[in-house]
Structures are given as C-alpha cells and as structure tokens.
Write a protein that holds these residues in place. Structure first.
Motif, mmCIF file in Angstrom:
data_model
loop_
_atom_site.group_PDB
_atom_site.id
_atom_site.type_symbol
_atom_site.label_atom_id
_atom_site.label_comp_id
_atom_site.label_asym_id
_atom_site.label_seq_id
_atom_site.Cartn_x
_atom_site.Cartn_y
_atom_site.Cartn_z
ATOM 1 N N THR A 36 -15.667 16.748 45.433
ATOM 2 C CA THR A 36 -16.458 16.575 46.637
ATOM 3 C C THR A 36 -17.904 16.943 46.327
ATOM 4 O OG1 THR A 36 -16.067 18.839 47.384
ATOM 5 C CG2 THR A 36 -14.453 17.156 48.033
ATOM 6 N N PRO A 37 -18.868 16.531 47.133
ATOM 7 C CA PRO A 37 -20.260 16.920 46.868
ATOM 8 C C PRO A 37 -20.493 18.430 46.861
ATOM 9 C CG PRO A 37 -20.187 15.078 48.402
ATOM 10 C CD PRO A 37 -18.763 15.524 48.219
ATOM 11 N N SER A 38 -19.597 19.198 47.500
ATOM 12 C CA SER A 38 -19.740 20.651 47.511
ATOM 13 C C SER A 38 -19.222 21.307 46.240
ATOM 14 C CB SER A 38 -19.015 21.243 48.725
ATOM 15 O OG SER A 38 -17.639 20.909 48.699
ATOM 16 N N GLY A 39 -18.518 20.567 45.374
ATOM 17 C CA GLY A 39 -18.041 21.107 44.111
ATOM 18 C C GLY A 39 -16.552 21.362 44.039
ATOM 19 N N TYR A 40 -15.787 20.968 45.058
ATOM 20 C CA TYR A 40 -14.332 21.178 45.040
ATOM 21 C C TYR A 40 -13.676 20.094 44.183
ATOM 22 C CZ TYR A 40 -9.568 21.965 46.694
ATOM 23 O OH TYR A 40 -8.229 22.230 46.769
ATOM 24 N N THR A 41 -12.877 20.499 43.216
ATOM 25 C CA THR A 41 -12.157 19.573 42.351
ATOM 26 C C THR A 41 -10.852 19.189 43.023
ATOM 27 O OG1 THR A 41 -13.127 20.580 40.365
ATOM 28 C CG2 THR A 41 -11.171 19.220 40.069
ATOM 29 N N TRP A 42 -10.748 17.950 43.470
ATOM 30 C CA TRP A 42 -9.562 17.484 44.189
ATOM 31 C C TRP A 42 -8.524 16.880 43.246
ATOM 32 C CZ3 TRP A 42 -7.486 12.513 45.118
ATOM 33 C CH2 TRP A 42 -6.476 12.482 46.095
ATOM 34 N N GLY A 52 -11.127 4.041 53.426
ATOM 35 C CA GLY A 52 -12.537 3.905 53.761
ATOM 36 C C GLY A 52 -13.450 4.902 53.084
ATOM 37 N N ALA A 53 -13.014 5.508 51.989
ATOM 38 C CA ALA A 53 -13.843 6.480 51.283
ATOM 39 C C ALA A 53 -14.877 5.772 50.416
ATOM 40 C CB ALA A 53 -12.970 7.388 50.416
ATOM 41 N N THR A 54 -15.924 6.502 50.071
ATOM 42 C CA THR A 54 -16.988 5.996 49.197
ATOM 43 C C THR A 54 -16.979 6.784 47.905
ATOM 44 O OG1 THR A 54 -18.341 5.397 51.107
ATOM 45 C CG2 THR A 54 -19.433 5.512 48.977
ATOM 46 N N LEU A 55 -16.867 6.090 46.795
ATOM 47 C CA LEU A 55 -16.819 6.709 45.479
ATOM 48 C C LEU A 55 -18.182 6.576 44.811
ATOM 49 C CD1 LEU A 55 -15.269 7.938 43.061
ATOM 50 C CD2 LEU A 55 -14.644 5.617 42.404
ATOM 51 N N TYR A 56 -18.709 7.698 44.314
ATOM 52 C CA TYR A 56 -19.986 7.720 43.606
ATOM 53 C C TYR A 56 -19.714 8.036 42.139
ATOM 54 C CZ TYR A 56 -22.079 7.856 48.240
ATOM 55 O OH TYR A 56 -22.446 7.552 49.539
ATOM 56 N N ALA A 57 -20.303 7.236 41.256
ATOM 57 C CA ALA A 57 -20.065 7.381 39.826
ATOM 58 C C ALA A 57 -21.292 6.918 39.057
ATOM 59 C CB ALA A 57 -18.832 6.582 39.401
ATOM 60 N N LEU A 94 -17.979 1.649 46.596
ATOM 61 C CA LEU A 94 -18.491 2.172 45.331
ATOM 62 C C LEU A 94 -19.999 2.168 45.353
ATOM 63 C CD1 LEU A 94 -17.927 3.072 42.354
ATOM 64 C CD2 LEU A 94 -18.081 0.652 41.730
ATOM 65 N N CYS A 95 -20.588 3.241 44.845
ATOM 66 C CA CYS A 95 -22.043 3.347 44.724
ATOM 67 C C CYS A 95 -22.357 4.174 43.488
ATOM 68 C CB CYS A 95 -22.645 4.002 45.971
ATOM 69 S SG CYS A 95 -24.451 4.193 45.896
ATOM 70 N N GLY A 96 -23.299 3.669 42.686
ATOM 71 C CA GLY A 96 -23.674 4.413 41.499
ATOM 72 C C GLY A 96 -24.627 3.643 40.620
ATOM 73 N N THR A 97 -24.978 4.251 39.514
ATOM 74 C CA THR A 97 -25.855 3.610 38.546
ATOM 75 C C THR A 97 -25.063 2.591 37.736
ATOM 76 O OG1 THR A 97 -25.454 5.399 36.973
ATOM 77 C CG2 THR A 97 -27.388 5.581 38.418
ATOM 78 N N LEU A 98 -25.790 1.694 37.102
ATOM 79 C CA LEU A 98 -25.154 0.570 36.426
ATOM 80 C C LEU A 98 -25.864 0.300 35.111
ATOM 81 C CD1 LEU A 98 -22.891 -1.565 36.899
ATOM 82 C CD2 LEU A 98 -24.659 -3.043 37.867
ATOM 83 N N TYR A 133 -26.670 8.331 46.142
ATOM 84 C CA TYR A 133 -26.078 8.700 44.851
ATOM 85 C C TYR A 133 -26.536 10.092 44.424
ATOM 86 C CZ TYR A 133 -25.407 8.680 39.785
ATOM 87 O OH TYR A 133 -25.069 9.021 38.498
ATOM 88 N N ASN A 134 -27.821 10.385 44.556
ATOM 89 C CA ASN A 134 -28.342 11.700 44.168
ATOM 90 C C ASN A 134 -27.751 12.817 45.021
ATOM 91 O OD1 ASN A 134 -29.944 10.533 42.197
ATOM 92 N ND2 ASN A 134 -31.731 10.377 43.528
ATOM 93 N N LYS A 135 -27.476 12.527 46.276
ATOM 94 C CA LYS A 135 -26.934 13.544 47.179
ATOM 95 C C LYS A 135 -25.484 13.876 46.850
ATOM 96 C CE LYS A 135 -26.241 14.553 52.083
ATOM 97 N NZ LYS A 135 -26.400 14.040 53.475
ATOM 98 N N ALA A 136 -24.713 12.874 46.462
ATOM 99 C CA ALA A 136 -23.288 13.082 46.222
ATOM 100 C C ALA A 136 -22.969 13.445 44.781
ATOM 101 C CB ALA A 136 -22.501 11.832 46.618
#
Length: 331
Positions: free
Chosen positions: A114-120, A153-158, A178-182, A258-261
């Motif tokens: 998660t963006p807070s640092g929890y490893t799911w 409906g989740a958004t994955l950042y990578a 999906l959202c991220g650099t390419l 992307y930077n936020k997540a």
C-alpha cells in the motif's frame, strides 16, 4: 540486537568496559544463544513436498506470513508493486545480483504494498515463472501477485520493469487499472508518441481503442508513462508546488498519481533499515527467515498501529497481538 548494534554477536557478552552492561547477557548465556542459533530450523528436511523447490527450508514460514498479512488487512483502491533486496553474499541458488540496488547481492522479493508501506503480498524470486496465456514472465508475475485484487476496481502502480501495453489491456479486462512509467523499447507503442521530440513542459499522448493511454512528457528528461485510469489525460495540471522563480509547477496527472503511490515499497525499506537485525552468516535460510520475522512483520504491525492509533503509544502486549493474531481488529 537491532536497537543496540555491536561489531560481533559475541560482543554482547563481552566483559570489556567498552561493551559491558549489555541487557542481552542478563537474559541468556552466550553458549545457549549460539546453540539455539546453530540449531534453528523452519522445516524438517526429511518432510519435503517438492525436493526441487530451492526455498523448501523456509516455504512453510513464507506461506504462513503471507497468509497472515493478507488476512489482517485488505488494501484500498491503490496498490504498488516493486522489489526489495535482502542482503546476502553467501552461496545460494536464489541469490541475485542487481547493480542498481543499495544491496547488490541478495534475495529479491517482489512485493505488493500500500502507499503507506504495508506489505500485503510478496514472492521470493526462486527461478522460472509460470506464464499466463498471452503474457511474458514479468507480466505473469504481476498478475499472480495481484490475482486476489482483480475484478475489484483497484489501481496498480508499477515502474517500467513491469508495465507494458499487453499487461495494461489484460488488467483492464479484469476491471483493474494500471499506471506507471514505461520503457520506450516495449512492443506495440505508438511511434508518434515515443519518437516525438518535445520541449520542456510539453506533453503528447495517444489512446488506443481498448482504453490504454500512453503519454510522453518532457521535464528535465523525457518521461514516458502508461495509464488506463479514465481521469488521466494529456493535459498538464497544477502540482501545488512552485519553482525557484516562484512560478507554479505543472505536471501530468499520471505522473503525480504515480509519485504519490510509488513510495510504498521505499517507505517499507526505510523502516526496516533503522533497526536491522541481520548479521553475517553462511546459512541463507536463516538470513531470509529473520528478515521476514523481524523486518516484514514488525513493519506491517507498525504501519497498522499508525493507521488505527496515530496518537497512541503501542504497548509490548499490543505489538505482539498485531503480529501473532491475524484476525485482530481495532476493537
């Protein structure tokens, strides 16, 4: 031992004035500690389901911790996937070398945080990856880690190691964004975007018939991003920051999201580096197990504590409950 650092484990029982007064020596003798450390195992070697599994010595522990992390907490609409390294320079079949990491040698862990640092969810790199139909090994790994989050409906950042046009279309069919650099070397990308030349603060984007958008933004260098989020467009929006000339800074929505997540895994690595318990040793499974027990579980407990009780102090009993009982809740 993580809080009070010593050059060697034997220094905790040293009678020298430089190391005297250690709390650990009053709890356990050095001989007993060394015997327990030498004999600690996490699985009976004679009871192996898959003898070809390179992680068979810690497989029950890895499975138990992963199931507990998923049972305690359900992630929100934003998750991030990235990798972390557990430093190890000894002999092991699953040891990796990544020159761009702070710890170049060690075990590579693929994580969904998660963006807070929890490893799911996490997976230890142990060789070949089972491929899904129409996807390569990296794309199949991403789908495997986020399998329980699909159709929600989740958004994955990578980053660009995981993102591709094929993966974005596959996740979109599963109602996952999906959202991220390419990387510009990926297949099936629009050349009018990847090969375009832009000046500073200029942007160009294209969207295909399946709803996958590719953007190219020129900041100090070219930034290529991919997104299937409907709110993301090829327009620059205020970022809430100003430059040295007190001028408002504009950025693409995909880059700001992307930077936020993306900080989730970096926050986790930062927490584990403060009071690391890892010591040099030849037994690879002990290094990996201690990192999971004293690093991953403790950081997850701390993240949940900060989320549920942001102004309260955690007692020793509460801290143990966070780690041991998977169905513990705020009540």
């Amino acid at each position: 031992m993580g809080i009070v650092g010593m050059p060697e484990i034997s220094s905790y029982w040293s009678k020298s004035k430089l190391y005297a007064g250690s709390y650990i020596s009053s709890v356990m003798t050095r001989e007993k500690f060394e015997i327990l450390l030498r004999c600690i195992h996490f699985r009976d070697n004679s009871d192996v389901d898959d003898p070809l599994d390179p992680l068979f010595k810690v497989r029950p522990l890895v499975t138990a911790i992963r199931d507990c992390c998923q049972a305690v907490y359900k992630p929100g609409p934003m998750v991030v996937i990235d990798e972390s390294m557990v430093p190890f320079r000894g002999r092991s079949k699953v040891r990796q070398y990544i020159p761009g990491k702070a710890h170049k040698y060690g075990f590579k862990l693929y994580k969904v945080c998660t963006p807070s640092g929890y490893t799911w969810n996490f997976k230890i790199h142990s060789g070949s990856q089972t491929k899904h139909q129409g996807l390569n090994s990296t794309e199949s790994l991403t789908v495997e880690l986020c399998e329980e989050l699909l159709d929600m409906g989740a958004t994955l950042y990578a980053d660009n190691y995981y993102c591709s046009l094929t993966l974005a279309e596959y996740l979109l069919k599963k109602k996952t964004y999906l959202c991220g650099t390419l990387s510009s070397t990926r297949q099936y990308l629009p050349k009018e975007v990847t090969e375009s030349k832009k000046k500073k603060n200029e942007m160009k984007g294209r969207e295909n018939s399946n709803g996958v958008k590719v953007f190219k933004w020129r900041d100090k260098r070219n930034v290529l991003t991919i997104s299937t989020v409907s709110e993301h467009s090829d327009q620059l929006v205020p970022s809430g920051k100003v430059n040295r000339c007190r001028e408002e800074v504009f950025k693409p929505q995909s880059v700001m999201a992307y930077n936020k997540a993306k900080k989730g895994v970096d926050v986790f690595d930062q927490y584990t580096s403060y009071y690391s318990l890892l010591r040099k040793g030849k037994k690879w499974y002990r290094k990996l197990a201690f990192e999971l027990l004293t690093g991953l579980t403790v950081v997850n407990a701390w993240v949940l504590h900060c989320q549920y009780f942001p102004r309260a102090k955690m007692s020793q009993l509460q801290f143990r409950v966070f780690i041991v009982f998977p169905h513990w809740r705020r009540a």
